[in-house]
Design a protein around this motif. Structure first.
Motif, PDB file in Angstrom:
ATOM      1  N   ASN A 119       4.629  -3.520 -11.594  1.00 13.80           N
ATOM      2  CA  ASN A 119       3.831  -2.560 -10.834  1.00 13.80           C
ATOM      3  C   ASN A 119       2.403  -3.059 -10.642  1.00 13.80           C
ATOM      4  O   ASN A 119       1.811  -2.859  -9.576  1.00 13.80           O
ATOM      5  CB  ASN A 119       3.823  -1.196 -11.520  1.00 13.80           C
ATOM      6  N   ILE A 120       1.871  -3.714 -11.652  1.00 14.62           N
ATOM      7  CA  ILE A 120       0.511  -4.263 -11.539  1.00 14.62           C
ATOM      8  C   ILE A 120       0.493  -5.375 -10.495  1.00 14.62           C
ATOM      9  O   ILE A 120      -0.388  -5.433  -9.641  1.00 14.62           O
ATOM     10  CB  ILE A 120       0.011  -4.765 -12.906  1.00 14.62           C
ATOM     11  N   MET A 121       1.488  -6.249 -10.548  1.00 11.82           N
ATOM     12  CA  MET A 121       1.551  -7.344  -9.580  1.00 11.82           C
ATOM     13  C   MET A 121       1.739  -6.811  -8.166  1.00 11.82           C
ATOM     14  O   MET A 121       1.112  -7.314  -7.229  1.00 11.82           O
ATOM     15  CB  MET A 121       2.682  -8.313  -9.958  1.00 11.82           C
ATOM     16  N   SER A 122       2.561  -5.794  -8.004  1.00  5.62           N
ATOM     17  CA  SER A 122       2.739  -5.181  -6.683  1.00  5.62           C
ATOM     18  C   SER A 122       1.413  -4.627  -6.167  1.00  5.62           C
ATOM     19  O   SER A 122       1.081  -4.785  -4.983  1.00  5.62           O
ATOM     20  CB  SER A 122       3.785  -4.065  -6.738  1.00  5.62           C
ATOM     21  N   GLY A 123       0.658  -3.992  -7.040  1.00  3.80           N
ATOM     22  CA  GLY A 123      -0.651  -3.471  -6.659  1.00  3.80           C
ATOM     23  C   GLY A 123      -1.615  -4.573  -6.245  1.00  3.80           C
ATOM     24  O   GLY A 123      -2.357  -4.429  -5.261  1.00  3.80           O
ATOM     25  N   ILE A 124      -1.589  -5.680  -6.951  1.00  2.00           N
ATOM     26  CA  ILE A 124      -2.450  -6.819  -6.610  1.00  2.00           C
ATOM     27  C   ILE A 124      -2.055  -7.394  -5.254  1.00  2.00           C
ATOM     28  O   ILE A 124      -2.915  -7.694  -4.421  1.00  2.00           O
ATOM     29  CB  ILE A 124      -2.385  -7.893  -7.721  1.00  2.00           C
ATOM     30  N   ILE A 125      -0.757  -7.534  -5.025  1.00  3.75           N
ATOM     31  CA  ILE A 125      -0.267  -8.055  -3.739  1.00  3.75           C
ATOM     32  C   ILE A 125      -0.721  -7.162  -2.590  1.00  3.75           C
ATOM     33  O   ILE A 125      -1.224  -7.642  -1.568  1.00  3.75           O
ATOM     34  CB  ILE A 125       1.272  -8.193  -3.755  1.00  3.75           C
ATOM     35  N   LEU A 126      -0.559  -5.848  -2.758  1.00  5.25           N
ATOM     36  CA  LEU A 126      -0.970  -4.916  -1.701  1.00  5.25           C
ATOM     37  C   LEU A 126      -2.474  -4.924  -1.485  1.00  5.25           C
ATOM     38  O   LEU A 126      -2.949  -4.844  -0.342  1.00  5.25           O
ATOM     39  CB  LEU A 126      -0.476  -3.506  -2.016  1.00  5.25           C
ATOM     40  N   LEU A 127      -3.238  -5.015  -2.565  1.00  2.93           N
ATOM     41  CA  LEU A 127      -4.700  -5.061  -2.440  1.00  2.93           C
ATOM     42  C   LEU A 127      -5.132  -6.307  -1.668  1.00  2.93           C
ATOM     43  O   LEU A 127      -5.967  -6.229  -0.757  1.00  2.93           O
ATOM     44  CB  LEU A 127      -5.358  -5.024  -3.822  1.00  2.93           C
ATOM     45  N   ILE A 128      -4.559  -7.448  -2.005  1.00  2.00           N
ATOM     46  CA  ILE A 128      -4.916  -8.689  -1.308  1.00  2.00           C
ATOM     47  C   ILE A 128      -4.509  -8.599   0.161  1.00  2.00           C
ATOM     48  O   ILE A 128      -5.279  -8.999   1.046  1.00  2.00           O
ATOM     49  CB  ILE A 128      -4.296  -9.913  -2.008  1.00  2.00           C
ATOM     50  N   ALA A 129      -3.322  -8.065   0.452  1.00  2.00           N
ATOM     51  CA  ALA A 129      -2.880  -7.920   1.842  1.00  2.00           C
ATOM     52  C   ALA A 129      -3.835  -7.017   2.626  1.00  2.00           C
ATOM     53  O   ALA A 129      -4.194  -7.316   3.778  1.00  2.00           O
ATOM     54  CB  ALA A 129      -1.456  -7.373   1.894  1.00  2.00           C
ATOM     55  N   PHE A 130      -4.264  -5.927   2.011  1.00  2.00           N
ATOM     56  CA  PHE A 130      -5.205  -5.010   2.656  1.00  2.00           C
ATOM     57  C   PHE A 130      -6.551  -5.691   2.899  1.00  2.00           C
ATOM     58  O   PHE A 130      -7.134  -5.585   3.986  1.00  2.00           O
ATOM     59  CB  PHE A 130      -5.396  -3.745   1.809  1.00  2.00           C
ATOM     60  N   LEU A 131      -7.039  -6.398   1.889  1.00  5.23           N
ATOM     61  CA  LEU A 131      -8.337  -7.066   2.022  1.00  5.23           C
ATOM     62  C   LEU A 131      -8.300  -8.174   3.077  1.00  5.23           C
ATOM     63  O   LEU A 131      -9.283  -8.373   3.798  1.00  5.23           O
ATOM     64  CB  LEU A 131      -8.801  -7.617   0.673  1.00  5.23           C
ATOM     65  N   LEU A 132      -7.185  -8.891   3.182  1.00  3.18           N
ATOM     66  CA  LEU A 132      -7.071  -9.916   4.219  1.00  3.18           C
ATOM     67  C   LEU A 132      -7.073  -9.279   5.609  1.00  3.18           C
ATOM     68  O   LEU A 132      -7.706  -9.810   6.532  1.00  3.18           O
ATOM     69  CB  LEU A 132      -5.818 -10.764   4.004  1.00  3.18           C
ATOM     70  N   ALA A 133      -6.378  -8.164   5.776  1.00  4.67           N
ATOM     71  CA  ALA A 133      -6.394  -7.461   7.069  1.00  4.67           C
ATOM     72  C   ALA A 133      -7.804  -6.975   7.389  1.00  4.67           C
ATOM     73  O   ALA A 133      -8.280  -7.121   8.525  1.00  4.67           O
ATOM     74  CB  ALA A 133      -5.410  -6.299   7.051  1.00  4.67           C
ATOM     75  N   LEU A 134      -8.474  -6.425   6.403  1.00  8.26           N
ATOM     76  CA  LEU A 134      -9.844  -5.948   6.597  1.00  8.26           C
ATOM     77  C   LEU A 134     -10.777  -7.099   6.958  1.00  8.26           C
ATOM     78  O   LEU A 134     -11.618  -6.970   7.857  1.00  8.26           O
ATOM     79  CB  LEU A 134     -10.327  -5.240   5.324  1.00  8.26           C
ATOM     80  N   TYR A 135     -10.621  -8.227   6.297  1.00  7.33           N
ATOM     81  CA  TYR A 135     -11.452  -9.407   6.575  1.00  7.33           C
ATOM     82  C   TYR A 135     -11.229  -9.898   8.006  1.00  7.33           C
ATOM     83  O   TYR A 135     -12.187 -10.202   8.724  1.00  7.33           O
ATOM     84  CB  TYR A 135     -11.151 -10.512   5.564  1.00  7.33           C
ATOM     85  N   ALA A 136      -9.967  -9.976   8.427  1.00  5.98           N
ATOM     86  CA  ALA A 136      -9.663 -10.431   9.790  1.00  5.98           C
ATOM     87  C   ALA A 136     -10.245  -9.460  10.822  1.00  5.98           C
ATOM     88  O   ALA A 136     -10.781  -9.887  11.850  1.00  5.98           O
ATOM     89  CB  ALA A 136      -8.156 -10.580   9.973  1.00  5.98           C
TER      90      ALA A 136
END
Length: 146
Positions: A119-136
């Motif tokens: 669950n922690i790893m899933s949260g990290i994956i989603l956070l990184i995906a969100f931050l990459l979309a926000l950065y783009a």
């Protein structure tokens, strides 16, 4: 008579290369994980308990599709970011949305086997995906991406 001048191009910030390069490695690993699981690579899957393998290898087709869009969308978004293309945002957004859907389904599925720290790893994956979309999106707004 006045001469037409091209608008000055926006200089590429140093952090775009850093974020883009790191995200290629991050999302590339997700693609390798998907391919190794989809092709049932025995050496790659050996460390996982049999109940996890049974669950993963018997997921419905739509879950495999969501996983594929999540990982390959992230990789294509990373490459588009390095190429300074606005299409990076839709790729990253698709990656975040499909990853959110598939991980939510897995989290809510009472029959899904649980691994410690998943669950922690899933949260990290989603956070990184969100931050990459926000950065783009931010780079698009600043006209760094074309």
């Amino acid at each position: 008579m006045s001469e037409y001048k091209e608008p000055a191009s926006v200089k590429t910030p140093w952090h775009l290369w850093l974020v883009g390069g790191l995200s290629v490695f991050w999302n590339g690993f997700g693609c390798v994980d998907y391919i190794m699981t989809a092709t049932r690579n025995a050496a790659y899957l050996k460390p996982y308990p049999q109940e996890m393998l049974d669950y993963w290898l018997n997921m419905p087709t739509w879950m495999w599709a969501a996983w594929a869009v999540g990982v390959f969308g992230g990789l294509f978004g990373s490459l588009a970011l390095l190429l300074r293309r606005k299409v990076a945002f839709p790729f990253f957004a698709a990656s975040f949305v499909t990853s959110s859907i598939s991980m939510s389904f897995g989290f809510l599925d009472k029959n899904a086997p649980r691994m410690e720290g998943a669950n922690i790893m899933s949260g990290i994956i989603l956070l990184i995906a969100f931050l990459l979309a926000l950065y783009a999106w931010w780079m698009s707004r600043r006209d760094v991406l074309r």
